[in-house]
Write a protein that holds these residues in place. Structure first.
Motif, mmCIF file in Angstrom:
data_model
loop_
_atom_site.group_PDB
_atom_site.id
_atom_site.type_symbol
_atom_site.label_atom_id
_atom_site.label_comp_id
_atom_site.label_asym_id
_atom_site.label_seq_id
_atom_site.Cartn_x
_atom_site.Cartn_y
_atom_site.Cartn_z
ATOM 1 N N ASN A 115 0.739 101.292 5.226
ATOM 2 C CA ASN A 115 0.071 99.964 5.281
ATOM 3 C C ASN A 115 1.194 99.045 6.190
ATOM 4 O O ASN A 115 1.870 98.075 5.934
ATOM 5 C CB ASN A 115 0.372 99.222 3.715
ATOM 6 N N TYR A 116 1.296 99.364 7.321
ATOM 7 C CA TYR A 116 1.803 98.956 8.426
ATOM 8 C C TYR A 116 1.820 97.328 8.646
ATOM 9 O O TYR A 116 2.857 96.597 8.779
ATOM 10 C CB TYR A 116 1.948 99.607 9.614
ATOM 11 N N ASP A 117 0.742 96.927 8.461
ATOM 12 C CA ASP A 117 0.646 95.608 8.672
ATOM 13 C C ASP A 117 0.173 94.558 7.365
ATOM 14 O O ASP A 117 0.136 93.352 7.473
ATOM 15 C CB ASP A 117 -0.889 95.535 9.541
ATOM 16 N N GLU A 118 0.331 95.141 6.415
ATOM 17 C CA GLU A 118 0.354 94.492 5.253
ATOM 18 C C GLU A 118 1.762 93.921 4.660
ATOM 19 O O GLU A 118 1.724 92.844 4.000
ATOM 20 C CB GLU A 118 -0.167 95.326 4.020
ATOM 21 N N VAL A 119 2.939 94.554 5.026
ATOM 22 C CA VAL A 119 4.346 94.122 4.413
ATOM 23 C C VAL A 119 4.881 93.296 5.639
ATOM 24 O O VAL A 119 4.751 93.596 6.715
ATOM 25 C CB VAL A 119 5.142 95.415 4.221
ATOM 26 N N PRO A 120 5.350 92.056 5.224
ATOM 27 C CA PRO A 120 5.883 91.085 5.974
ATOM 28 C C PRO A 120 7.034 91.831 6.877
ATOM 29 O O PRO A 120 7.725 92.606 6.316
ATOM 30 C CB PRO A 120 6.314 90.000 5.082
ATOM 31 N N ILE A 121 7.079 91.361 8.019
ATOM 32 C CA ILE A 121 8.125 91.913 8.780
ATOM 33 C C ILE A 121 9.528 91.420 8.607
ATOM 34 O O ILE A 121 9.579 90.390 8.305
ATOM 35 C CB ILE A 121 7.654 91.749 10.286
ATOM 36 N N PHE A 122 10.658 92.217 8.648
ATOM 37 C CA PHE A 122 11.856 91.714 8.142
ATOM 38 C C PHE A 122 12.731 91.475 9.568
ATOM 39 O O PHE A 122 12.848 92.310 10.415
ATOM 40 C CB PHE A 122 12.853 92.825 7.500
ATOM 41 N N GLU A 363 3.718 89.142 15.541
ATOM 42 C CA GLU A 363 2.539 89.495 16.303
ATOM 43 C C GLU A 363 2.509 91.182 16.539
ATOM 44 O O GLU A 363 1.450 91.617 16.794
ATOM 45 C CB GLU A 363 2.437 88.882 17.685
ATOM 46 N N ASN A 364 3.701 91.723 16.321
ATOM 47 C CA ASN A 364 3.833 93.205 16.360
ATOM 48 C C ASN A 364 4.195 93.868 15.196
ATOM 49 O O ASN A 364 4.884 94.946 15.293
ATOM 50 C CB ASN A 364 4.583 93.438 17.701
ATOM 51 N N LYS A 365 4.133 93.340 14.226
ATOM 52 C CA LYS A 365 4.744 94.165 12.948
ATOM 53 C C LYS A 365 4.277 95.416 12.528
ATOM 54 O O LYS A 365 5.074 96.193 12.353
ATOM 55 C CB LYS A 365 4.472 92.676 11.850
ATOM 56 N N ALA A 366 2.950 95.752 12.802
ATOM 57 C CA ALA A 366 2.481 96.790 12.528
ATOM 58 C C ALA A 366 3.292 97.990 13.204
ATOM 59 O O ALA A 366 3.749 98.934 13.054
ATOM 60 C CB ALA A 366 1.005 97.038 12.426
ATOM 61 N N LEU A 367 3.265 97.738 14.718
ATOM 62 C CA LEU A 367 3.708 98.602 15.886
ATOM 63 C C LEU A 367 5.511 98.764 15.421
ATOM 64 O O LEU A 367 5.758 99.907 15.325
ATOM 65 C CB LEU A 367 3.823 97.990 17.178
ATOM 66 N N LEU A 368 6.263 97.734 15.121
ATOM 67 C CA LEU A 368 7.674 97.707 14.542
ATOM 68 C C LEU A 368 7.778 98.594 13.348
ATOM 69 O O LEU A 368 8.828 99.345 13.190
ATOM 70 C CB LEU A 368 8.309 96.472 14.366
ATOM 71 N N ARG A 369 6.854 98.282 12.396
ATOM 72 C CA ARG A 369 7.178 99.200 11.155
ATOM 73 C C ARG A 369 6.911 100.723 11.425
ATOM 74 O O ARG A 369 7.459 101.515 10.835
ATOM 75 C CB ARG A 369 5.931 98.908 9.917
ATOM 76 N N LYS A 370 5.645 100.844 12.221
ATOM 77 C CA LYS A 370 5.428 102.513 12.394
ATOM 78 C C LYS A 370 6.860 102.902 13.360
ATOM 79 O O LYS A 370 6.916 104.221 13.123
ATOM 80 C CB LYS A 370 4.216 102.301 13.181
#
Length: 837
Positions: A115-122, A363-370
């Motif tokens: 769920n890369y795009d669901e959790v807020p980025i830190f 704007e790139n939180k899914a990329l950063l989490r992955k």
């Protein structure tokens, strides 16, 4: 255009509209949340803000805003608070513990959330690690206000999709030192002349912390409370993006990453980090700075090679560390080649980059989490591919030095196991890249000019005997330092106590015993003697305390020794007879009383504050011994006869002939002068000692080959020794080397001081080994012509005294436990050195 922009930065009035220079685009603001201007009573940029006011303002925001909470993660050496302001949407803030749990699953290789795009980025916005680079802390106030008060759709979107941790002042002690200076000399009207006092701090200036340490080099080494507190917080949260805001020379513009390509030939950092992510964020920064007319550059200088920067350590934790460098106003307004640069202008760029960092991350939180998930999973994959399964280390002679090293490993969440009488660090663990950082050494590089160090294998800092292993017997996992250095309690005797001098803490124990009035002797030859704990062999330097020769009775002596052992955890033995089984007896002339050091150190203009601070820190925090810090401006009227030891660290010593003679006369009376780095070169150049520098005769017939002018900096820069580790052959029978059991030790070299071995055959204590390279970059010319023929440590006779000359810094960054002892021996045993003619 640039001149117009710089001149166009106006002096902020006390009206709210003046602050719109920074954040006009983020209206409307909640009127219940006070702006920095309303809280402080002046506009941001009108003066420099004290750290206590910064903390008070952030505390106020946490009180009035349902978007913020504040957390204290430590205190500085001077007792100032270290705080993090957490800002996010009210819903996220109320659910932060659950969000943290979800976030940390991406750092756990055993889990595979998608769920890369669901959790807020830190996002961790870190400011002001160098105290006299102050614009970023002011930007932190503006950023905190914007995030807690703005109701613009853009900001609300960031809060919904991100959790922002603002660390407003990483170095409060240094900041307040500089703040006091800048505000004290601020003129009205302001003085833009670069020669004005406002723009020229006095030594040691505000860059460093209380002990004059550069905290931007301390993330890896974790010596100071500021860094240790932040590392504790960091490994609790593992932010995806971390900023590191700095300032540079006033004649420059603004820097953001990508950095200069550098590092080892095969870097341990994933290519996606230093290429893809940095370029991605760089596009955001360029557009944001273009929109406000600011000029900037990237890729030309600075490197993230050393893993102890605030912009590089996060890269080793699956995050993205980002460096920013703003041309400094060095005060409130200063004339440059482009016109006048003002404090508000510098703040505006830092503020713009702060908000832009949040934008890019969200704007790139899914990329950063992955990316962070892949980072930790690839740690295990990479470890499995390697033939090395772990690193084994031990030193049975010095458990307290081993304990200090293990403390460093645990600080970085590296798994360590006890296996028999040794310890092992397996490579297959989430912190595999930190394991590499601690143990791996390098000899091939992509570039040859470094912003800082080219070597950092921390195991060598501790003179740790380690080896790579192809199989691991893990044994007991260590979770604390308990019982790692717990010697058997000393028994009472009426004859003599003997302290094992091999232990790192033995010198601190010696100082405490001397401070409490005990006479302590040092053994200048080894011996074996029967003790209450059985037959025991003692090395050079063993400390002997004869009970009957003290001015205190046996019960008082025992109490002092028992209490000192409890504090420093050093092996102590009781002997009931002075007759040895082998070697000298306890009444031998080779066992001599140690004179308590009365030490002074020169500080002030011309002296390298880093090295002076390292000496001060070592003696304060580990030995608990005072040292008098003599300002250079007072040297002419100081009575040196109050001291028996004088320390001169690297620097430019502009002494008159009369002052040089003063030093020579004092040393000749039987005292000890200790010089480090360029101070040793100074002592040679000024002929205080009869030693020489290593010099190769120049070939006058050699043809000069023309080279492109544009390459001059690179070609000349690579000849400097920016920081590398070399092997030294040590005379362990010499008092300066007492406590060492191996004739080979690693030393850190970050200068071009080349001491020729002494012509006196007994005076060269340490010489670079025949094959000296351990880790880091050095040119072939420097290796062959300068390093190999040279000495690392000499003692030179001067009348009835001596000069101890260190070519290298034995106390580098407070971390070189392996060579600290050489320096401490010079302090405590220097006056025992007799150099045969």
């Amino acid at each position: 255009m640039l001149k117009k922009l710089l001149l166009g930065v106006f002096f902020l009035s006390t009206s709210l509209s003046a602050q719109d220079y920074f954040f006009k685009k983020f209206h409307p603001f909640n009127s219940n949340v006070p702006s920095p201007e309303e809280f402080l009573g002046y506009g941001i940029g009108e003066r420099h803000t004290r750290h206590d006011l910064i903390v008070n303002y952030l505390t106020r925001l946490a009180e009035v805003s349902d978007r913020a909470s504040i957390h204290e993660y430590g205190k500085t050496h001077e007792g100032r608070k270290l705080v993090i302001l957490t800002i996010t949407s009210p819903e996220n803030l109320g659910n932060l513990d659950q969000l943290k749990t979800q976030h940390l699953q991406f750092t756990d290789p055993s889990k595979s959330p998608s769920n890369y795009d669901e959790v807020p980025i830190f996002i961790n916005l870190g400011y002001n690690v160098h105290g006299n680079e102050p614009s970023s802390s002011e930007a932190a106030l503006l950023t905190a206000y914007t995030l807690t008060a703005s109701n613009s759709p853009e900001i609300l979107n960031y809060l919904n999709k991100g959790v922002i941790f603002i660390d407003p002042t990483i170095n409060p002690d240094g900041r307040d030192r500089h703040t006091q200076w800048a505000n004290m000399y601020q003129g009205n009207p302001m003085v833009a002349d670069p020669q004005d006092a406002e723009h020229n701090e006095y030594w040691p200036r505000g860059r460093t912390n209380h002990y004059w340490f550069d905290l931007n080099r301390d993330w890896l080494l974790g010596i100071n409370p500021e860094s240790r507190g932040k590392l504790g917080w960091y490994h609790e949260w593992y932010p995806n993006v971390v900023t590191d805001f700095h300032e540079m020379g006033s004649q420059s513009s603004y820097f953001f990453e990508p950095m200069k390509d550098n590092g080892s030939l095969n870097p341990i950092m994933p290519k996606e980090n230093y290429e893809d992510l940095n370029n991605l964020f760089g596009d955001y920064f360029s557009k944001a700075l273009d929109s406000i007319g600011s000029f900037y550059f990237s890729k030309e200088v600075f490197d993230g090679t050393y893993p102890g920067y605030g912009s590089s350590y996060p890269d080793l934790q699956g995050g993205l560390g980002l460096l920013f460098e703003q041309a400094s106003s060095r005060g409130h307004k200063q004339t440059t080649d482009f016109g006048e640069i003002t404090f508000p202008f510098t703040i505006r760029n830092q503020y713009t980059s702060s908000i832009t960092t949040i934008k890019a991350a969200v704007e790139n939180k899914a990329l950063l989490r992955k990316y962070q998930q892949d980072f930790f999973k690839s740690a295990l994959t990479n470890a499995t591919k390697s033939k090395i399964r772990g690193y084994s280390f031990k030193d049975n002679h010095d458990p307290n030095r081993v304990k200090a090293f293990i403390d460093k490993l645990l600080l970085h969440k590296i798994d360590v196991y006890r296996s028999g009488n040794s310890f092992v660090v397996p490579t297959r663990q989430p912190q595999y890249r930190m394991v590499q950082t601690m143990f791996e050494t390098y000899g091939k590089y992509r570039d040859s000019v470094y912003y800082d160090a080219s070597a950092w294998s921390v195991a060598n800092f501790y003179n740790m005997k380690y080896k790579a292993v192809t199989s691991v017997n893990q044994g007991e996992k260590l979770t604390s330092l308990d019982n790692l250095a717990s010697p058997k309690g000393v028994q009472k005797t009426n004859y003599a106590y003997i302290i094992d001098y091999n232990d790192y803490n033995a010198i601190a124990m010696l100082n405490q015993l001397q401070s409490n009035g005990l006479v302590v002797s040092s053994s200048f030859k080894p011996f074996t003697i029967r003790t209450n704990s059985g037959d025991q062999k003692f090395n050079y330097g063993a400390l002997v305390i004869p009970v009957s020769l003290q001015k205190k009775d046996s019960d008082e002596v025992y109490a002092l020794i028992r209490d000192a052992q409890k504090e420093f955890q050093v092996p102590v033995y009781a002997a009931n007879s002075g007759y040895s089984l082998q070697g000298i007896d306890l009444g031998s002339r080779w066992i001599s009383p140690i004179t308590k050091p009365k030490a002074a150190m020169l500080v002030g203009d011309g002296v390298r504050s880093y090295e002076a601070g390292e000496v001060w820190h070592l003696l304060d925090t580990r030995v608990h011994m005072p040292i008098t810090k003599i300002p250079m401006r007072n040297f002419g009227r100081i009575n040196l006869d109050k001291y028996n030891t004088l320390v001169m660290v690297s620097g430019s010593y502009d002494f008159s002939e009369k002052q040089q003679e003063k030093i020579k006369a004092w040393v000749s009376k039987g005292n000890t002068l200790i010089t480090i780095g360029s101070a040793s070169k100074w002592a040679v150049d000024k002929k205080l000692v009869e030693e020489k520098l290593t010099e190769k005769e120049k070939d006058s017939t050699k043809t000069v080959v023309r080279k492109p002018y544009v390459n001059a900096n690179e070609n000349l820069g690579k000849e400097s020794v920016g920081g590398a580790i070399f092997k030294v052959d040590l005379d362990i029978t010499h008092p300066l080397a007492f406590g060492y059991t191996d004739t080979s030790i690693p030393v850190y070299k970050n200068n071009s001081v080349w001491l020729a071995p002494s012509k006196n055959e007994y005076a060269t204590v340490g010489k670079y080994a025949k094959n000296p390279h351990i880790d880091g970059f050095i040119t072939k010319k420097n290796m062959e012509e300068n390093l190999k023929p040279s000495a690392s440590l000499l003692v030179s006779k001067m009348g009835g005294g001596r000069v101890v000359l260190f070519a290298d810094n034995p106390n580098f960054r407070g971390s070189w436990y392996g060579t600290n002892r050489l320096f401490l021996n010079a302090l405590f045993l220097g006056n025992k050195i007799r150099i045969p003619e």
